[in-house]
Enzyme design. Structure first.
Site, mmCIF file in Angstrom:
data_model
loop_
_atom_site.group_PDB
_atom_site.id
_atom_site.type_symbol
_atom_site.label_atom_id
_atom_site.label_comp_id
_atom_site.label_asym_id
_atom_site.label_seq_id
_atom_site.Cartn_x
_atom_site.Cartn_y
_atom_site.Cartn_z
ATOM 1 N N ASP A 1 47.250 44.272 35.626
ATOM 2 C CA ASP A 1 47.124 45.596 36.242
ATOM 3 C C ASP A 1 46.213 45.564 37.456
ATOM 4 O O ASP A 1 45.901 46.606 38.037
ATOM 5 C CB ASP A 1 46.654 46.641 35.226
ATOM 6 C CG ASP A 1 45.207 46.460 34.799
ATOM 7 O OD1 ASP A 1 44.756 45.302 34.742
ATOM 8 O OD2 ASP A 1 44.534 47.463 34.516
ATOM 9 N N ASP B 1 44.692 40.036 37.367
ATOM 10 C CA ASP B 1 45.302 40.194 36.048
ATOM 11 C C ASP B 1 46.472 41.179 36.179
ATOM 12 O O ASP B 1 46.723 41.717 37.261
ATOM 13 C CB ASP B 1 44.257 40.638 35.024
ATOM 14 C CG ASP B 1 43.726 42.038 35.262
ATOM 15 O OD1 ASP B 1 43.782 42.506 36.412
ATOM 16 O OD2 ASP B 1 43.253 42.667 34.300
ATOM 17 N N ASP C 1 43.090 45.095 38.098
ATOM 18 C CA ASP C 1 41.724 45.608 38.199
ATOM 19 C C ASP C 1 40.696 44.478 38.133
ATOM 20 O O ASP C 1 39.517 44.682 38.410
ATOM 21 C CB ASP C 1 41.432 46.690 37.157
ATOM 22 C CG ASP C 1 41.493 46.192 35.721
ATOM 23 O OD1 ASP C 1 41.967 45.060 35.483
ATOM 24 O OD2 ASP C 1 41.081 46.959 34.819
ATOM 25 N N SER D 1 46.169 46.166 30.451
ATOM 26 C CA SER D 1 45.415 45.244 31.289
ATOM 27 C C SER D 1 45.873 43.802 31.069
ATOM 28 O O SER D 1 47.008 43.464 31.358
ATOM 29 C CB SER D 1 43.918 45.409 31.017
ATOM 30 O OG SER D 1 43.145 44.710 31.962
#
Length: 584
Positions: A335, A333, A337, A160
């Protein structure tokens, strides 16, 4: 500081690990570290001891750690053993009644693709039907695919918004492995413990079978049925489609989207293409990507930390917004999400919205469109404003523990959020936070407001007038030793403050006792003036986090600047008191 004594047994363990390691790079790294230990290089023994201090724990976040050799790091040995444990869990759950199916995704971090392919090879060899995403793609695409493909499990290789040196392994459960609102969500207890029990940390790597092929690679870019294309078609439903009828309202909506100037940054992550496609297909034609950050780069060269919340992360985006006279900044961000946003305020200029503020805006938008019986939810550390919004629309509201593994499981959920930039605006599609559908909905809201002469900052003012000013802030105490977190929490439990910011503390709840929610390590303090402070250890980083909220009534719009200034000063005062108290 003295050098720890040489431990021959530790060197033997390290040598045995290196001999099994299928990754030549990490094997050589470990051999070199052992040589440094033998020559007495300062710090080498402590580093080796830390790498073998424990097995990397598998919990509700799956795995997340720094890349490198050893059982306490992310590497091929840990990934293969974990994948084997997941395979055993899925087969045990199926008990021969069906063939389990898993879908695997990965981002663009170092080793993400390798770990994804190794996982596919392990699960395929175990008899699991595996679908592999065709390229580095956002986490929400994987979360959507778990439900859309009716898989029993999903694995996303990502860390992440963690630093570049880290990677991780996020696990979802799906059809037949979970029921109801948990299908397609991140794992929780008891599934996490059941999987952890199947991971044999001592299993020889040579005993874990690897399939050379046999898994399905899902259609990639350019294919009409690519997995990204299908995801984009699904999330398009979160905003009304203009042009369905030839009337002034449709024409105004089309014009509003075409006129909105958006600056977009994926922060060197994998969301740039998907987010820009989502916006473009909805009619947002004036989107500018931050050029220095538009391509995936696992080293994240322009940011100290690839987290939109970190100071400086949005500097390039804000500069481009100022240069292009933009209306809205959207940042995902790495990734994708999470979704951050920035807007220009009339008196103070450009500012990144707090995670709570974005949650209020999306919550108000969703509540106005929600069907009777819909539920809004947020984590307990998020602002109390969403509860007031839900009440004003005659909707139900739930508080949950921190994390989308809990928010996404709220029955009849229509919208959920957490202050750490996580938003779920389409729970029927993605049972997790999704920075792209959230960004799309926020852009649509901004466009409609602009068309009527209003703006997102004006909506925030209206919410403050209607529900009271809710001012939030955070304090994070970073520690070098994780053991200090427990010590700090215990000291605060034993001697809680009697006042905060000059206000008497009239409520104290030890959240570990599970009075209103399932037990969690946290402390809640409330004051006579309805100020609230929650203190808890971070679930992903070595720091203690304090969440502060001040609520103040506002009589007129003209009072807002003064009330905001007073609330900000009170938050700063409480932050200083807590910092002094926690640091001793």
């Amino acid at each position: 500081m003295s050098t720890p004594p040489l431990d021959p047994a530790l060197l033997d363990r390290a040598a045995a690990w290196a001999a099994q390691d299928p990754d030549r790079h990490t094997a050589e790294q470990l051999v070199h570290l052992c040589d440094r230990v033998r020559t007495g290089e300062p710090g080498a023994t402590a580093e080796l001891a830390d790498r073998f201090a424990t097995n990397l724990a598998f919990g509700t976040a799956g795995l997340r750690a720094e890349l490198g050799p050893g059982p306490n790091r992310m590497n091929s040995m840990v990934v293969r053993r974990t994948a084997a444990g997941i395979g055993r869990f899925l087969l045990n759950t199926a008990a021969g009644a069906y063939r389990p199916r898993a879908v695997i995704g990965f981002d663009a971090r170092h080793n993400s693709e390798r770990f994804a392919h190794e996982s596919a090879a392990v699960l395929t060899a175990a008899g699991i039907e595996v679908a592999l995403l065709p390229a580095p793609l956002p986490t929400p695409v994987l979360a959507w695919a778990v439900r859309a493909l009716e898989a029993e499990a999903g694995i996303m290789v990502t860390a992440s918004h963690n630093p570049a040196a880290d990677n991780g392994y996020k696990v979802y459960t799906g059809a037949r492995a979970e029921t109801g609102w948990g299908r397609g969500a991140q794992i929780v207890s008891p599934v996490d413990a059941a999987i952890a029990a199947q991971i044999n940390h001592d299993e020889p790597i040579r005993d874990i079978d690897l399939a050379a092929d046999g898994w399905e690679v899902l259609p990639g870019a350019g294919a009409p049925d690519s997995i990204e294309e299908r995801y984009l078609e699904a999330i398009a439903a979160v905003v009304p489609e203009p042009g369905m009828r030839a009337d002034a309202q449709s024409e105004a909506l089309i014009a509003a989207r075409e006129s909105l100037r958006i600056v977009l940054t994926p922060l060197h992550g994998v969301g740039g293409h998907t987010m820009s496609q989502a916006l473009g297909r909805a009619g947002f034609s004036r989107v500018r990507m931050v050029p220095e950050q538009q391509d995936p780069d696992p080293d994240f060269p322009t940011v100290a930390f690839p987290n939109p919340e970190e100071p400086g992360a949005l500097d390039l985006a804000l500069a481009l917004a100022q240069q292009t006279d933009a209306d809205l900044v959207i940042a995902n961000d790495p990734d994708a999400d999470r979704c951050a946003a920035a807007v220009k305020f009339p008196l103070t200029g450009w500012r990144m919205l707090r995670g709570d503020e974005v949650g209020w805006l999306l919550g108000e938008r969703m509540a106005a469109r929600a069907a009777p019986g819909a539920v809004l939810a947020n984590s307990i550390v998020s602002s109390r404003m969403l509860a007031a919004i839900a009440s004003s629309h005659s909707l139900e509201h739930h508080n949950t523990l921190t994390g989308f593994k809990w928010i996404s499981r709220v029955p009849s959920l229509s919208f959920g959020y957490e202050e750490a930039l996580g938003y779920c605006v389409a729970p029927a599609l993605v049972r997790d936070k999704d920075g792209m559908s959230a960004g799309l909905l926020l852009a649509d809201y901004a466009a409609e407001l602009k068309a009527t002469g209003s703006s997102l900052p004006e909506v925030l003012d209206e919410l403050a007038l209607k529900h009271g000013l809710h001012a939030t802030d955070q304090l994070s105490i970073r520690v070098a030793d994780l053991g200090l977190l427990g010590t700090m929490m215990q000291a605060l439990r034993a001697t809680p403050p009697s006042t905060l910011g000059g206000e008497a503390v009239t409520a104290f709840e030890d959240l570990s006792r599970g009075a209103t929610l399932p037990p969690t390590d946290g402390l809640l303090f409330g004051t006579v003036n309805n100020t609230r402070v929650i203190v808890r250890p971070s679930g992903t980083e070595p720091k203690l986090k304090c969440y502060l909220e001040v609520i103040a009534p506002v009589a007129t719009a003209g009072d807002l600047p003064a009330v905001r200034a007073t609330a900000a000063a009170q938050l700063e005062r409480i932050k200083n008191e807590l910092a002094a108290l926690l640091r001793g």
